[in-house]
Scaffold this active site. Sequence first.
Site, mmCIF file in Angstrom:
data_model
loop_
_atom_site.group_PDB
_atom_site.id
_atom_site.type_symbol
_atom_site.label_atom_id
_atom_site.label_comp_id
_atom_site.label_asym_id
_atom_site.label_seq_id
_atom_site.Cartn_x
_atom_site.Cartn_y
_atom_site.Cartn_z
ATOM 1 C CB CYS A 156 -4.332 10.178 3.212
ATOM 2 S SG CYS A 156 -4.498 8.992 4.554
ATOM 3 C CD GLU A 179 -3.272 -1.078 0.889
ATOM 4 O OE1 GLU A 179 -3.791 0.007 1.142
ATOM 5 O OE2 GLU A 179 -3.887 -2.020 0.339
ATOM 6 C CG HIS A 201 -2.868 2.782 5.008
ATOM 7 N ND1 HIS A 201 -3.743 3.560 4.277
ATOM 8 C CD2 HIS A 201 -2.750 1.625 4.312
ATOM 9 C CE1 HIS A 201 -4.135 2.912 3.198
ATOM 10 N NE2 HIS A 201 -3.547 1.727 3.204
#
Length: 418
Positions: free
Chosen positions: A347, A162, A230
């Site tokens: 992000c 990711e 995350h």
Amino acid sequence: MKPREINFDGIVGPSHNYAGLSPGNLAATRSAGAVSRPRAAALQGIAKMRANLRLGLVQGVLPPHARPDRRWLEALSTTYEDAPSHLRAQALSASAMWAANAATVSPAPDTGDGRCHLTVANLLTMPHRSHEWPETLAQLRLAFAHPVFAVHAPVPAPFGDEGAANHMRLAPAHDAPGVELFVHGEHGGPFPARQHREASEAVARAHRLDPARTLFVQQSEAAIAAGAFHNDVVAVANGPVLFAHEQAFERRDEVHADLRRVMPEAEVIEVPVARVSLADAVSSYLFNAQLVTSPDGSMTLIVPGETRAHPGVWAWLVEMLARDGPIRRVEVVDVRESMANGGGPACLRLRVVADPATVDPRFLVDEAKLDRIADAVTTHWPETIEADAIDDPGLVTRTERARATLLATLDLVELTYR
């Protein structure tokens, strides 16, 4: 020019909506079915980029992907018009806006061949994100075509990767050799662990990193279960500083000891669970912040408005600033539309350390270019998207036209069809 950190922000796409496609992302699932505001979301992101410019940072952009992703639907032997609603939602998702998931980046001082390496994330865990990588790869190979870069295709299935959201780098300065931390998951109770250790190890090999200065760290199962899908929801690093929650990592003491062994000058700023619980860290997005170094050498933490709105979290930050540590300022930005889908300031950006002169200038912005982007957004982005709008052909037409207009504004029309 001396290498500098460049923040490449994803421009929020015109199809930004709340379909609740991401289990484990508590904000996204809470917002499922709500009315989204794509125009406001994109303008909030642009305002954040303007704030970065005012701090003296170098700022770049990554444009939104083609949505709906008709090629992905073709690979599934359907079209947007004929696809079931769940595939329509996955094909229309604007999740590529979260550029921290675009790739993992190792600056030139860390790599064996002295080039800056980028490996595109495969994002295999969630269907709506798994089809992002081909367009991300096309964008990055265009932006970083200069020979000082090496842009790699993603790690193959089944090893989930990711990107930078599960990767941190500490170094005395951006252009000095550093230590790279790859954070992977294991279990996490009811939610999937999206980063596999095997994927992180493959990226480290591709980037030709020094094994002695590369750490593979397990994210705590408690953090994943609490909604830290995350690592960047519970930890962030910049320069020699690691800013993390006490419960960010399994075997926390071992992680700290290994870091200080490899980099004795590393400074860990840890927020104790007694002051900020995991639940409060996740809801406030205290750690999903941009920790940046200004040209004068001072360090600033850029947090979302939700951090300031939480009394206990904000009180801890005020106390931290009073201690006269390495983080000297806290800046608050409004990214509430992104936050409602589970993405804070960190992000929205991919960090790349490089000489800006080696980057395709079409991907770099100043105030004037941000003005042009804002004009395109104000004119062409939908003001709102209702929950049932994915069945509206008019929304698809407007989304595709809006993106085409933006690509023309950026002189990146070759990305129209990847």
